[in-house]
Scaffold this motif. Structure first.
Motif, PDB file in Angstrom:
ATOM      1  N   THR A 115      -3.676   6.622   9.381  1.00 26.52           N
ATOM      2  CA  THR A 115      -3.227   6.558   7.996  1.00 26.52           C
ATOM      3  C   THR A 115      -2.173   5.465   7.888  1.00 26.52           C
ATOM      4  N   ILE A 116      -2.426   4.481   7.043  1.00 27.03           N
ATOM      5  CA  ILE A 116      -1.511   3.344   6.928  1.00 27.03           C
ATOM      6  C   ILE A 116      -1.224   3.062   5.459  1.00 27.03           C
ATOM      7  N   LEU A 117      -0.152   2.302   5.223  1.00 25.54           N
ATOM      8  CA  LEU A 117       0.161   1.842   3.884  1.00 25.54           C
ATOM      9  C   LEU A 117      -0.666   0.600   3.565  1.00 25.54           C
ATOM     10  N   ARG A 118      -1.005   0.455   2.316  1.00 27.86           N
ATOM     11  CA  ARG A 118      -1.695  -0.760   1.893  1.00 27.86           C
ATOM     12  C   ARG A 118      -0.816  -1.967   2.189  1.00 27.86           C
ATOM     13  N   ARG A 119      -1.408  -3.011   2.687  1.00 27.39           N
ATOM     14  CA  ARG A 119      -0.636  -4.202   3.036  1.00 27.39           C
ATOM     15  C   ARG A 119       0.024  -4.799   1.791  1.00 27.39           C
ATOM     16  N   GLY A 120       1.298  -5.099   1.922  1.00 27.61           N
ATOM     17  CA  GLY A 120       2.043  -5.654   0.796  1.00 27.61           C
ATOM     18  C   GLY A 120       2.573  -4.617  -0.165  1.00 27.61           C
ATOM     19  N   SER A 121       2.284  -3.314   0.098  1.00 24.42           N
ATOM     20  CA  SER A 121       2.711  -2.282  -0.846  1.00 24.42           C
ATOM     21  C   SER A 121       4.227  -2.128  -0.872  1.00 24.42           C
ATOM     22  N   VAL A 122       4.892  -2.343   0.261  1.00 24.97           N
ATOM     23  CA  VAL A 122       6.352  -2.227   0.301  1.00 24.97           C
ATOM     24  C   VAL A 122       6.985  -3.262  -0.627  1.00 24.97           C
ATOM     25  N   LEU A 123       6.485  -4.502  -0.542  1.00 14.60           N
ATOM     26  CA  LEU A 123       7.014  -5.552  -1.411  1.00 14.60           C
ATOM     27  C   LEU A 123       6.680  -5.264  -2.872  1.00 14.60           C
ATOM     28  N   THR A 124       5.493  -4.716  -3.126  1.00 12.64           N
ATOM     29  CA  THR A 124       5.094  -4.394  -4.493  1.00 12.64           C
ATOM     30  C   THR A 124       6.004  -3.338  -5.096  1.00 12.64           C
ATOM     31  N   TRP A 125       6.266  -2.275  -4.338  1.00 14.83           N
ATOM     32  CA  TRP A 125       7.143  -1.228  -4.842  1.00 14.83           C
ATOM     33  C   TRP A 125       8.586  -1.710  -4.962  1.00 14.83           C
ATOM     34  N   LEU A 126       9.009  -2.556  -4.048  1.00 12.81           N
ATOM     35  CA  LEU A 126      10.360  -3.113  -4.142  1.00 12.81           C
ATOM     36  C   LEU A 126      10.500  -3.967  -5.395  1.00 12.81           C
ATOM     37  N   ARG A 127       9.487  -4.791  -5.677  1.00 14.83           N
ATOM     38  CA  ARG A 127       9.513  -5.619  -6.886  1.00 14.83           C
ATOM     39  C   ARG A 127       9.561  -4.740  -8.135  1.00 14.83           C
ATOM     40  N   LEU A 128       8.762  -3.661  -8.153  1.00 18.46           N
ATOM     41  CA  LEU A 128       8.746  -2.748  -9.284  1.00 18.46           C
ATOM     42  C   LEU A 128      10.106  -2.075  -9.471  1.00 18.46           C
ATOM     43  N   PHE A 129      10.706  -1.624  -8.368  1.00 16.40           N
ATOM     44  CA  PHE A 129      12.018  -0.970  -8.448  1.00 16.40           C
ATOM     45  C   PHE A 129      13.073  -1.932  -8.983  1.00 16.40           C
ATOM     46  N   VAL A 130      13.056  -3.178  -8.506  1.00 15.68           N
ATOM     47  CA  VAL A 130      14.050  -4.162  -8.948  1.00 15.68           C
ATOM     48  C   VAL A 130      13.886  -4.454 -10.437  1.00 15.68           C
ATOM     49  N   LEU A 131      12.630  -4.611 -10.898  1.00 10.25           N
ATOM     50  CA  LEU A 131      12.392  -4.890 -12.320  1.00 10.25           C
ATOM     51  C   LEU A 131      12.872  -3.742 -13.201  1.00 10.25           C
ATOM     52  N   ILE A 132      12.544  -2.505 -12.815  1.00  6.55           N
ATOM     53  CA  ILE A 132      12.951  -1.353 -13.617  1.00  6.55           C
ATOM     54  C   ILE A 132      14.477  -1.211 -13.622  1.00  6.55           C
ATOM     55  N   ALA A 133      15.090  -1.365 -12.441  1.00  8.63           N
ATOM     56  CA  ALA A 133      16.556  -1.251 -12.355  1.00  8.63           C
ATOM     57  C   ALA A 133      17.235  -2.340 -13.176  1.00  8.63           C
ATOM     58  N   LEU A 134      16.677  -3.553 -13.117  1.00  6.02           N
ATOM     59  CA  LEU A 134      17.254  -4.666 -13.869  1.00  6.02           C
ATOM     60  C   LEU A 134      17.127  -4.425 -15.372  1.00  6.02           C
ATOM     61  N   ASP A 135      15.967  -3.963 -15.806  1.00  5.12           N
ATOM     62  CA  ASP A 135      15.778  -3.683 -17.231  1.00  5.12           C
ATOM     63  C   ASP A 135      16.713  -2.579 -17.698  1.00  5.12           C
ATOM     64  N   ALA A 136      16.834  -1.511 -16.899  1.00  4.15           N
ATOM     65  CA  ALA A 136      17.722  -0.406 -17.265  1.00  4.15           C
ATOM     66  C   ALA A 136      19.174  -0.881 -17.363  1.00  4.15           C
ATOM     67  N   LEU A 137      19.585  -1.738 -16.437  1.00  2.00           N
ATOM     68  CA  LEU A 137      20.955  -2.259 -16.457  1.00  2.00           C
ATOM     69  C   LEU A 137      21.190  -3.116 -17.699  1.00  2.00           C
ATOM     70  N   LEU A 138      20.224  -3.973 -18.035  1.00  2.00           N
ATOM     71  CA  LEU A 138      20.385  -4.856 -19.198  1.00  2.00           C
ATOM     72  C   LEU A 138      20.368  -4.070 -20.507  1.00  2.00           C
ATOM     73  N   ILE A 139      19.514  -3.045 -20.593  1.00  3.14           N
ATOM     74  CA  ILE A 139      19.476  -2.219 -21.805  1.00  3.14           C
ATOM     75  C   ILE A 139      20.780  -1.443 -21.955  1.00  3.14           C
ATOM     76  N   SER A 140      21.302  -0.931 -20.838  1.00  9.69           N
ATOM     77  CA  SER A 140      22.589  -0.225 -20.874  1.00  9.69           C
ATOM     78  C   SER A 140      23.700  -1.167 -21.316  1.00  9.69           C
ATOM     79  N   LEU A 141      23.676  -2.399 -20.799  1.00  9.81           N
ATOM     80  CA  LEU A 141      24.673  -3.384 -21.185  1.00  9.81           C
ATOM     81  C   LEU A 141      24.576  -3.702 -22.679  1.00  9.81           C
ATOM     82  N   ALA A 142      23.350  -3.831 -23.172  1.00 11.39           N
ATOM     83  CA  ALA A 142      23.165  -4.128 -24.595  1.00 11.39           C
ATOM     84  C   ALA A 142      23.710  -3.013 -25.475  1.00 11.39           C
ATOM     85  N   TRP A 143      23.403  -1.756 -25.134  1.00  8.73           N
ATOM     86  CA  TRP A 143      23.914  -0.629 -25.909  1.00  8.73           C
ATOM     87  C   TRP A 143      25.431  -0.516 -25.777  1.00  8.73           C
ATOM     88  N   GLY A 144      25.968  -0.793 -24.583  1.00  6.62           N
ATOM     89  CA  GLY A 144      27.421  -0.730 -24.410  1.00  6.62           C
ATOM     90  C   GLY A 144      28.144  -1.753 -25.259  1.00  6.62           C
TER      91      GLY A 144
END
Length: 479
Positions: free
Chosen positions: A29-58
């Motif tokens: 049982t293995i992870l799909r190749r490149g999946s770690v980078l894919t999930w890392l990219r997704l996490f960074v995008l979501i975290a960045l968007d959440a931070l910018l939206i919080s900044l905008a509301w603040g």
């Protein structure tokens, strides 16, 4: 149909196949190749968007009109969580976190942020009238969210583009296809600028028994994804697919022999098969006539505005070398018709007669174009005019007479057209232009005419009024 073993052969048949597993079963049982980078990219995008939206509301709550409400961070520090969940959720539903070009669709992002804010406003109006936030806070949060997210994603897009131009931040891929299909597939992948092709293998001579070795070779190369451009050439393709799947490798199938006639296509499933659909605009037939009116109107204005420049250039040409101010040359235009193109003279008189003696110095790769970097026939003023494309200004008259357009494939001399291959003549199915995609692509010194044709085809296939306008603006920048 495989032979079914008889009863007496059952035991031997079972013993001989007891070590064979289900086609779908994997030993590990293995992870799909490149999946770690894919999930890392997704996490960074979501975290960045959440931070910018919080900044905008603040910032909106800081500089907007204060309102005693449980939805402000001063009253309730956790009040932003449902707003963040709703906004980020809508962005995800619109596919703006998907890899590729999806997360850089700025117009889609703008509409999504607007929709999420309007939905919050509707919920507040129905369930929390007068207790949500003030109008100034709401408008500021909307404007700041759009500004921050679009700006940051534009910067990310620019940074990724720079890295990929340098050959980094690309997915390592393996290409499987016949040589004639692989060439076109390589061109397609290169235009995407997202992939590094590690190796290419022709599957025509690979038997079913050798497919495991092929998959092992792909795994050993370090590839994350596999592009197949000759699917029918693979023996037992279903087996090949499952071997790739068990190895954690993403499979892409590029249709061989398909040249899409237009960029604006939609992928639809018809009878279980993928089909590219090309729909005309709702109102057809008007675009070209708008283009023609635009050409005539802009050319008339340019002619009036540039009249002093015409007089100055004419004076410089007469003082620099003997001969006429204007130069007329037969070119091939729409539907292979000859017409005289007008230019300011940049060469000495009799330059046409001197060209035959210079053919041996032609730097064009295939000989279709005639190009010499240090052409001895060019005058001093002519060199200056060519550097800034000022010698093309008289072609405004050709545009006014309907022989040319402001934007289109460049018309070529008779000498060049006589060396055309049959597929080159597609250029003559549209009006030639003063400027075009070739001129603004940074490839005006190109020596391979096939590259010129490729750019002209890209313009014809993806033509729109907005593309013409972008090319004209890019021409001003280039000049």
């Amino acid at each position: 149909m495989p032979e079914v073993p008889q009863v007496g052969q059952a035991k031997a048949y079972w013993l001989g196949s007891e070590k064979k597993s289900d086609l779908r079963a994997s030993g590990v049982t293995i992870l799909r190749r490149g999946s770690v980078l894919t999930w890392l990219r997704l996490f960074v995008l979501i975290a960045l968007d959440a931070l910018l939206i919080s900044l905008a509301w603040g910032l909106a709550q800081t500089y907007g009109t204060p309102l005693a409400s449980p939805w402000t961070t001063e009253q309730n520090p956790l009040s932003l969580l449902p707003i963040l969940a709703a906004t980020v959720g809508f962005i995800a539903l619109r596919g703006l976190y998907h890899p590729g070009q999806y997360h850089r669709n700025f117009s889609n992002l703008l509409l999504t942020l607007t929709f999420s804010h309007l939905l919050l406003l509707l919920i507040a109006f129905l369930y929390l009238p007068g207790t949500f936030v003030s109008r100034s806070v709401f408008l500021l949060s909307w404007l700041l969210s759009i500004t921050f997210l679009l700006l940051v994603r534009a910067l990310v897009k620019f940074g990724v583009h720079i890295l990929r131009e340098q050959g980094t931040a690309r997915y390592p891929v393996f290409l499987v296809g016949r040589p004639e299909d692989a060439v076109r597939a390589m061109q397609t992948l290169e235009r995407e600028q997202s992939y590094t092709v590690l190796s290419i293998i022709d599957p025509s001579n690979i038997t079913s028994e050798e497919l495991p070795n092929l998959v092992s070779t792909i795994q050993a190369s370090g590839a994350w994804e596999v592009f197949v451009c000759s699917w029918n050439a693979i023996q037992n393709p279903l087996y090949f697919y499952w071997r790739l799947r068990k190895a954690g490798l993403t499979l892409h199938i590029l249709p061989s022999g398909l040249d899409a006639p237009c960029w604006k296509s939609e992928l639809q499933m018809i009878g279980g098969q993928p089909s590219l659909s090309f729909a005309p605009p709702i109102i057809t037939g008007s675009d070209f006539y708008i283009k023609r009116f635009f050409d005539f109107f802009c050319s008339a204005i340019l002619l009036v505005v540039s009249l002093p420049i015409y007089l100055l250039i004419a004076l410089c040409i007469r003082l620099d070398s003997p001969g006429p101010v204007f130069f007329r040359q037969a070119r091939i235009g729409l539907h292979n018709r000859r017409f005289d193109v007008w230019k300011f003279r940049t060469m000495v008189s009799g330059a046409d007669q001197m060209q035959q003696a210079l053919e041996a110095q032609n730097e064009s790769k295939d000989g279709v174009l005639f190009k010499i970097k240090a052409d001895p026939r060019v005058t001093r003023v002519g060199h200056f005019l060519r550097c800034y494309s000022l010698d093309e200004l008289p072609q405004i008259f050709n545009v006014l007479m309907g022989e040319m357009s402001l934007v289109g494939p460049r018309p070529l001399p008779v000498r060049d057209v006589e060396r055309f291959a049959p597929h080159h003549f597609i250029r003559h199915e549209v009006l030639p232009g003063i400027t075009g995609l070739w001129q603004v692509s940074g490839r005006s010194d190109i020596t391979d005419f096939e590259e010129v044709v490729r750019l002209d085809m890209a313009y014809i296939e993806g033509w729109s009024l907005s593309l013409d306008l972008r090319i004209m603006l890019s021409t001003v920048k280039v000049v």
